[in-house]
Design a protein around this motif. Structure first.
Motif, PDB file in Angstrom:
ATOM      1  N   ASN A  14     -66.458  15.609  47.651  1.00 36.84           N
ATOM      2  CA  ASN A  14     -67.159  15.100  46.474  1.00 36.84           C
ATOM      3  C   ASN A  14     -68.322  16.047  46.148  1.00 36.84           C
ATOM      4  OD1 ASN A  14     -68.548  13.651  44.533  1.00 36.84           O
ATOM      5  ND2 ASN A  14     -68.340  11.681  45.582  1.00 36.84           N
ATOM      6  N   ALA A  15     -68.094  16.908  45.157  1.00 36.82           N
ATOM      7  CA  ALA A  15     -69.120  17.854  44.706  1.00 36.82           C
ATOM      8  C   ALA A  15     -69.495  17.522  43.265  1.00 36.82           C
ATOM      9  CB  ALA A  15     -68.615  19.292  44.817  1.00 36.82           C
ATOM     10  N   ASP A  16     -69.589  16.222  43.004  1.00 36.71           N
ATOM     11  CA  ASP A  16     -69.901  15.787  41.640  1.00 36.71           C
ATOM     12  C   ASP A  16     -71.409  15.811  41.387  1.00 36.71           C
ATOM     13  OD1 ASP A  16     -68.703  14.786  39.160  1.00 36.71           O
ATOM     14  OD2 ASP A  16     -70.015  13.091  39.493  1.00 36.71           O
ATOM     15  N   GLU A  17     -72.173  15.660  42.449  1.00 35.51           N
ATOM     16  CA  GLU A  17     -73.650  15.721  42.418  1.00 35.51           C
ATOM     17  C   GLU A  17     -74.287  15.488  41.049  1.00 35.51           C
ATOM     18  OE1 GLU A  17     -76.065  19.287  43.913  1.00 35.51           O
ATOM     19  OE2 GLU A  17     -76.567  17.662  45.277  1.00 35.51           O
ATOM     20  N   SER A  18     -74.373  14.240  40.652  1.00 37.13           N
ATOM     21  CA  SER A  18     -74.921  13.922  39.327  1.00 37.13           C
ATOM     22  C   SER A  18     -76.052  12.901  39.333  1.00 37.13           C
ATOM     23  CB  SER A  18     -73.813  13.375  38.416  1.00 37.13           C
ATOM     24  OG  SER A  18     -72.722  14.256  38.388  1.00 37.13           O
ATOM     25  N   GLU A  19     -76.437  12.414  40.517  1.00 36.62           N
ATOM     26  CA  GLU A  19     -77.538  11.450  40.548  1.00 36.62           C
ATOM     27  C   GLU A  19     -78.824  12.169  40.134  1.00 36.62           C
ATOM     28  OE1 GLU A  19     -77.423   8.095  41.478  1.00 36.62           O
ATOM     29  OE2 GLU A  19     -79.521   8.086  40.805  1.00 36.62           O
ATOM     30  N   PRO A  20     -79.538  11.649  39.116  1.00 31.99           N
ATOM     31  CA  PRO A  20     -80.779  12.321  38.721  1.00 31.99           C
ATOM     32  C   PRO A  20     -81.720  12.496  39.922  1.00 31.99           C
ATOM     33  CG  PRO A  20     -80.170  10.706  37.078  1.00 31.99           C
ATOM     34  CD  PRO A  20     -79.206  10.529  38.224  1.00 31.99           C
ATOM     35  N   GLY A  21     -82.136  13.731  40.154  1.00 34.73           N
ATOM     36  CA  GLY A  21     -82.998  14.027  41.286  1.00 34.73           C
ATOM     37  C   GLY A  21     -82.264  14.625  42.471  1.00 34.73           C
ATOM     38  N   THR A  22     -80.965  14.864  42.339  1.00 31.68           N
ATOM     39  CA  THR A  22     -80.169  15.385  43.461  1.00 31.68           C
ATOM     40  C   THR A  22     -79.697  16.803  43.171  1.00 31.68           C
ATOM     41  OG1 THR A  22     -79.384  13.124  43.703  1.00 31.68           O
ATOM     42  CG2 THR A  22     -78.306  14.783  45.047  1.00 31.68           C
ATOM     43  N   TYR A  33     -71.116  10.944  35.053  1.00 29.81           N
ATOM     44  CA  TYR A  33     -71.768  10.572  36.313  1.00 29.81           C
ATOM     45  C   TYR A  33     -70.884   9.671  37.162  1.00 29.81           C
ATOM     46  CZ  TYR A  33     -75.105   7.687  39.082  1.00 29.81           C
ATOM     47  OH  TYR A  33     -75.748   6.985  40.062  1.00 29.81           O
ATOM     48  N   ILE A  34     -70.160   8.773  36.495  1.00 28.29           N
ATOM     49  CA  ILE A  34     -69.373   7.781  37.226  1.00 28.29           C
ATOM     50  C   ILE A  34     -68.321   8.451  38.109  1.00 28.29           C
ATOM     51  CG2 ILE A  34     -67.737   7.416  35.321  1.00 28.29           C
ATOM     52  CD1 ILE A  34     -69.020   4.805  37.883  1.00 28.29           C
ATOM     53  N   CYS A  35     -67.912   9.664  37.777  1.00 30.40           N
ATOM     54  CA  CYS A  35     -66.902  10.338  38.594  1.00 30.40           C
ATOM     55  C   CYS A  35     -67.403  10.699  39.982  1.00 30.40           C
ATOM     56  CB  CYS A  35     -66.363  11.576  37.876  1.00 30.40           C
ATOM     57  SG  CYS A  35     -65.379  11.144  36.445  1.00 30.40           S
ATOM     58  N   GLY A  36     -68.686  10.494  40.268  1.00 27.58           N
ATOM     59  CA  GLY A  36     -69.168  10.630  41.643  1.00 27.58           C
ATOM     60  C   GLY A  36     -68.759   9.456  42.502  1.00 27.58           C
ATOM     61  N   LEU A  86     -65.606  19.204  41.577  1.00 28.12           N
ATOM     62  CA  LEU A  86     -66.954  19.601  41.152  1.00 28.12           C
ATOM     63  C   LEU A  86     -67.251  19.054  39.767  1.00 28.12           C
ATOM     64  CD1 LEU A  86     -65.541  22.694  42.213  1.00 28.12           C
ATOM     65  CD2 LEU A  86     -67.996  22.873  42.604  1.00 28.12           C
ATOM     66  N   ARG A  87     -68.494  18.664  39.538  1.00 31.86           N
ATOM     67  CA  ARG A  87     -68.846  18.268  38.183  1.00 31.86           C
ATOM     68  C   ARG A  87     -68.625  19.458  37.253  1.00 31.86           C
ATOM     69  NH1 ARG A  87     -75.222  17.168  37.637  1.00 31.86           N
ATOM     70  NH2 ARG A  87     -74.533  17.057  35.473  1.00 31.86           N
ATOM     71  N   GLY A  88     -68.256  19.185  36.003  1.00 31.58           N
ATOM     72  CA  GLY A  88     -67.890  20.246  35.072  1.00 31.58           C
ATOM     73  C   GLY A  88     -68.979  21.275  34.860  1.00 31.58           C
ATOM     74  N   GLU A  89     -70.230  20.825  34.993  1.00 33.92           N
ATOM     75  CA  GLU A  89     -71.360  21.732  34.807  1.00 33.92           C
ATOM     76  C   GLU A  89     -71.376  22.836  35.867  1.00 33.92           C
ATOM     77  OE1 GLU A  89     -71.386  18.487  34.734  1.00 33.92           O
ATOM     78  OE2 GLU A  89     -72.382  17.813  32.910  1.00 33.92           O
ATOM     79  N   PHE A  90     -70.714  22.601  37.005  1.00 33.23           N
ATOM     80  CA  PHE A  90     -70.680  23.607  38.084  1.00 33.23           C
ATOM     81  C   PHE A  90     -69.534  24.603  37.860  1.00 33.23           C
ATOM     82  CE2 PHE A  90     -72.762  20.648  41.528  1.00 33.23           C
ATOM     83  CZ  PHE A  90     -73.973  20.735  40.864  1.00 33.23           C
ATOM     84  N   TRP A  91     -69.345  25.003  36.629  1.00 29.99           N
ATOM     85  CA  TRP A  91     -68.253  25.882  36.260  1.00 29.99           C
ATOM     86  C   TRP A  91     -68.346  27.240  36.980  1.00 29.99           C
ATOM     87  CZ3 TRP A  91     -68.339  30.592  33.579  1.00 29.99           C
ATOM     88  CH2 TRP A  91     -67.129  31.001  33.028  1.00 29.99           C
ATOM     89  N   CYS A 122     -69.146   3.246  32.546  1.00 28.40           N
ATOM     90  CA  CYS A 122     -67.794   3.657  32.137  1.00 28.40           C
ATOM     91  C   CYS A 122     -67.159   2.643  31.207  1.00 28.40           C
ATOM     92  CB  CYS A 122     -66.914   3.904  33.353  1.00 28.40           C
ATOM     93  SG  CYS A 122     -66.186   2.402  34.025  1.00 28.40           S
ATOM     94  N   GLY A 123     -67.797   1.474  31.071  1.00 26.27           N
ATOM     95  CA  GLY A 123     -67.311   0.503  30.098  1.00 26.27           C
ATOM     96  C   GLY A 123     -66.212  -0.418  30.593  1.00 26.27           C
TER      97      GLY A 123
END
Ligand SMILES: Cc1cc2nc3c(=O)[nH]c(=O)nc-3n(C[C@H](O)[C@H](O)[C@H](O)COP(=O)(O)O)c2cc1C
Ligand code: SF4
Ligand code: FES
Lengths: 165, 422
Positions: B81-89, B169-172, B123-128, B344-345
């Motif tokens: 899990n390399a989604d790392e999206s919690e604000p502050g992480t 974020y939910i994909c974490g 990985l979160r998409g931002e970690f392209w 995510c609704g």
């Protein structure tokens, strides 16, 4: 004819090879990135091409575009400057940074400069909170990070794009 | 004497993200040892004995999780899990940039331990950029014979693939992550079954955080007892604390679990910006309850038992520091907007509840609210709790409820400035 499949046959094959043959759908997200690289955004045509490659209905591929923020179903600036204004960055001046950047570019958040070069957006945490203010730049090619920024350094970057559009 | 880094070893050893340098420093010996001289079950037992707990937020014992893998259903998968999206992480990113091979080696040992022949890094998409670097490094491992078929002349084979998310974020959350990896909307699954029984592509799957995995090579190399010499009895080992907010020196600090907030913020972080007074601490990023930063809180050890005693969680140890210049109505407006955007609704209490909280806090912020609205906000937040499919729903209420309970004066001051709304 399926433009993506013809033009990127080997790349698509390599992508599909990452996943089990009976779970081709897993390649949907990488293929959406590929479509964005080719067309600038995810066009209707791209949805159909991806759906043919994966045997998944185009509406289901389209839903992914709506759900994930890094896919676009309409064109934007060539460079999308995405400034993080989430809590930790906001505690270190990110909101003021964004405001001044917009002022310098003469646009509001969410807008694109008249030459079509730059769109400014605000985004949630980018995992760089110790280096605020920061932004990422998304183009059709991919994403790069720019950290510990000032309005001056950001505008310097903007000028390199303007002089070499 | 300064303790050598265990996870952020690239700060001690230059160019550790170069495969040759990593191998010169003992890299992949633990993986070789596991594959050539340990049974998978023995690897699981060592990690169990080390007391390592998941660093992705929940603190679940890692070896125990591995032992839950269903051995009647094959193939098995391991997903990092390399989604790392919690604000502050921002710790997994530093590991993957600076010390990527230690993380990959941990992933490889985990894969061997549960006999997975394919592993993914989500990985979160931002970690392209990072994903492309990892792809090149994975290729190097193939070329070096450390990945591929019949490793070290045994029957064991392993391949690793990266997979990029696209901003959610939910994909974490591990089951949303698996859905996303399958090419679907990133929405959490109903549990049970849990991933070690039914995970990726319907198969038994272990999901572990990047930092969790980076601990594993050292544990295999030096043993469980050595690992337990760091940290506390119930929270052994070291942890990367992400320090952000109104401190002089934000950044990642690798410290033993059980280090106090005071040491982190005032020694390592060099205190509060502009010499101001500390007001509150969020220990688990935007998902945290607000801890009143009194003397007792500052002297509390940061571990999985002591932080809950303050009515908060350690989570992924993303320590956001709040000072006296910050008003809590402003702060929870930021967190509410975050969770409303990231819901995510799938379930109504979270989707509608975050929407209503946003509506109310915006009204408070615009100066169009009175004390009734403040009470309504408390009510709406309370209603969300205990009714959601995944933890995001609860997370969205933590800062809100604790701010209203522990800092009522900030809200009283805000509505006192205003005419009552008609
Ligand atoms: C809303 C939500 C977001 C999460 N985000 C992350 C994340 O970005 N990275 C992560 O490792 N775990 C995240 N988790 C925790 C994962 O669900 C899971 O517990 C973790 O990946 C397991 O690995 P570990 O046992 O090694 O910690 C999140 C959980 C929730 C509910
Ligand atoms: S709690 Fe929120 S984020 Fe989690 S499944 Fe329900 S709607 Fe989605
Ligand atoms: S809050 Fe901006 S990068 Fe984390």
């Amino acid at each position: 004819m399926n433009h993506l499949r013809e033009k990127y046959a080997s790349e698509i094959e390599a992508t599909l090879a990452k996943y089990p043959p009976d779970h081709k759908r897993a390649a949907a997200m990488p293929l959406l990135y590929l479509a964005q690289r080719e067309y600038g955004y995810v066009t209707k045509q791209a949805l159909i091409e991806i759906s043919e490659i994966l045997d998944v209905p185009p509406t289901e591929i389209g839903q992914l575009v709506g759900f994930y923020t890094l896919y676009y179903d309409e064109p934007g600036g060539k460079y999308r400057i995405q400034v993080c204004t989430d809590l930790p960055c906001a505690l270190r001046g990110a909101e003021e940074f964004l405001e001044q950047l917009c002022e310098n570019l003469g646009i509001q958040v969410g807008e694109t400069t008249p030459d079509g070069l730059i769109t400014v957006e605000k985004v949630m945490c980018l995992a760089g909170c110790d280096r605020a203010p920061l932004f990422q730049v998304q183009t059709a090619e991919g994403i790069t990070y720019h950290e510990n920024q000032s309005v001056e350094s950001a505008m310097k970057l903007v000028r390199t794009w303007q002089s070499n559009p | 004497m300064k303790r050598p880094y265990l996870l952020l070893r690239h700060r001690d050893i230059p160019d550790l993200n170069d495969l040759t340098v990593y191998r010169q420093n003992g890299g992949f010996e633990a993986f070789r040892k596991a594959v050539t001289s340990l049974q998978p079950q023995e690897v699981v037992e060592i990690v169990k004995a080390s007391g390592l707990r998941g660093r992705g937020g929940a603190g679940f014992p890692t070896g125990l999780k591995w032992s839950f893998i269903d051995n009647k259903n094959w193939p098995h998968y391991v997903v990092a899990n390399a989604d790392e999206s919690e604000p502050g992480t921002f710790k997994d990113r530093e590991i993957m940039e600076g010390n990527p091979f230690q993380f990959l080696e941990g992933l490889m040992i985990a894969s061997y331990a549960v006999q997975a022949n394919v592993a993914y890094v989500y990985l979160r998409g931002e970690f392209w950029q990072l994903a492309h670097q990892l792809d090149r490094r994975i290729q190097q491992l193939h070329n070096a014979g450390l990945l591929g078929d019949r490793l070290f002349g045994t029957d064991y084979s392993l391949r690793i693939f990266t997979h990029l998310g696209a901003g959610a974020y939910i994909c974490g959350e591990e089951t949303a992550l698996l859905e996303s990896l399958e090419g679907k909307l990133g929405q959490p699954r109903l549990r049970p079954p849990f991933p070690p029984a039914v995970g990726l592509f319907g198969k038994p799957t272990i999901v572990n955080n990047v930092e969790t995995l980076a601990n594993v090579p050292l544990i295999i190399e030096r043993g469980a007892d050595w690992y337990r010499s760091f940290g506390t009895e119930k929270s052994p080992g070291v942890k990367i604390f992400c320090l952000s907010g109104r401190v002089n020196r934000p950044g990642n600090y690798e410290l033993p679990l059980g280090t106090t907030f005071r040491e982190l913020i005032f020694e390592h972080g060099k205190g509060i910006l502009g010499g101001k007074q500390i007001k509150a601490i969020m220990a688990a990023g935007a998902s945290s309850a607000l801890i009143v930063a009194d003397e007792r809180a500052l002297d509390t050890p940061m571990d999985y038992e002591s932080v809950p005693a303050l009515g908060a969680q350690l989570g992924s140890a993303s320590i956001i520091v709040i000072d006296e210049t910050v008003s809590m109505d402003w702060l929870i407006r930021k967190t509410i907007h975050f969770f409303q955007h990231e819901s995510c609704g799938k379930c109504t209490p979270c989707r509608e509840g975050t929407y209503w909280m946003k509506h109310i806090i915006d009204r408070i912020h615009r100066g169009q609210a009175n004390q009734n609205d403040v009470e309504l906000l408390y009510d709406v937040a309370s209603q969300i709790r205990g009714k959601c499919l995944c933890a995001l729903g609860e997370f969205s209420t933590e800062a809100v409820l604790s701010a209203l309970e522990r800092f009522p004066q900030d809200f009283a001051a805000r509505v006192a400035q205003q005419e009552p709304a008609l």
